[in-house]
Design a protein around this motif. Structure first.
Motif, PDB file in Angstrom:
ATOM      1  N   CYS A 144     -23.287  44.643  -3.417  1.00 31.82           N
ATOM      2  CA  CYS A 144     -24.357  43.688  -4.535  1.00 31.82           C
ATOM      3  C   CYS A 144     -23.848  44.899  -5.740  1.00 31.82           C
ATOM      4  O   CYS A 144     -24.892  45.674  -5.729  1.00 31.82           O
TER       5      CYS A 144
ATOM      6  N   ARG B 139     -29.138  36.751  -3.703  1.00 35.97           N
ATOM      7  CA  ARG B 139     -27.806  35.661  -3.850  1.00 35.97           C
ATOM      8  C   ARG B 139     -26.778  35.720  -4.712  1.00 35.97           C
ATOM      9  O   ARG B 139     -25.905  34.280  -4.895  1.00 35.97           O
ATOM     10  N   GLU B 140     -26.295  36.898  -4.945  1.00 38.52           N
ATOM     11  CA  GLU B 140     -25.342  36.925  -5.510  1.00 38.52           C
ATOM     12  C   GLU B 140     -23.694  37.061  -4.666  1.00 38.52           C
ATOM     13  O   GLU B 140     -23.832  37.788  -3.800  1.00 38.52           O
ATOM     14  N   PRO B 141     -22.722  37.088  -5.222  1.00 37.16           N
ATOM     15  CA  PRO B 141     -21.192  37.150  -4.652  1.00 37.16           C
ATOM     16  C   PRO B 141     -21.069  38.548  -4.453  1.00 37.16           C
ATOM     17  O   PRO B 141     -21.414  39.273  -5.251  1.00 37.16           O
TER      18      PRO B 141
ATOM     19  N   LEU C 298     -22.691  36.138   0.299  1.00 37.87           N
ATOM     20  CA  LEU C 298     -24.307  36.247  -0.419  1.00 37.87           C
ATOM     21  C   LEU C 298     -25.151  37.405  -0.306  1.00 37.87           C
ATOM     22  O   LEU C 298     -25.021  37.253   1.256  1.00 37.87           O
TER      23      LEU C 298
END
Length: 149
Positions: A33, A15-17, A10
């Motif tokens: 990201c 906090r995005e993959p 993440l």
């Protein structure tokens, strides 16, 4: 995927993959990201400058609002580090990986590559031949001065 890449890490800021991106020439895999445009680089992936020059442009760049999170590899604490006095990166205090925020990528890419950097102190140190020449001349002057008395 290698063992530590069993699941998508993440992004430490939004906090995005993160999506893996391979640079075959450097034998490196960085993590991108898609939301904030940042890049995670593991310590063994190589020189920040060379990799930052080759990172594909982010499709969109939403500024993160969550602040610095934890390391996507080991959950260690991330510390702000200034890279070559031009950009801030978030460095993991445990595994030494680093997150390059989108705003830092261009600054790092424009900096001098690591192999071209010279420590300014190195240019002040005389080479071995010059050093021996200085000592030889100093010793000769000392001998001449002591014989003059």
């Amino acid at each position: 995927m290698t063992a530590y890449r069993t699941s998508a890490p993440l992004c430490p800021t939004c906090r995005e993959p993160l999506a893996p991106h391979t640079f075959h020439e450097e034998n490196a895999v960085v993590d991108l990201c898609a939301r904030c445009g940042g890049v995670w680089i593991d310590w063994e992936d190589g020189d920040f400058t060379a990799l930052a020059r080759r990172v594909p442009p982010a499709p969109a760049c939403e500024l993160p609002t969550n602040g610095k999170g934890s390391c996507p590899r080991c959950n260690g604490q991330l510390a702000v580090e200034v890279f070559l006095d031009v950009a801030e990166v978030l460095r993991c205090t445990d595994c030494a990986g680093a997150f390059l925020p989108y705003a830092s990528i261009g600054k790092i890419a424009a900096s001098t590559p690591a192999d071209a950097r010279v420590d300014p102190r190195e240019s002040q140190v005389p080479d071995e031949d010059e050093s021996n020449g200085l000592w030889s001349r100093a010793a000769a002057r000392l001998r001449a001065w002591t014989k003059a008395d």
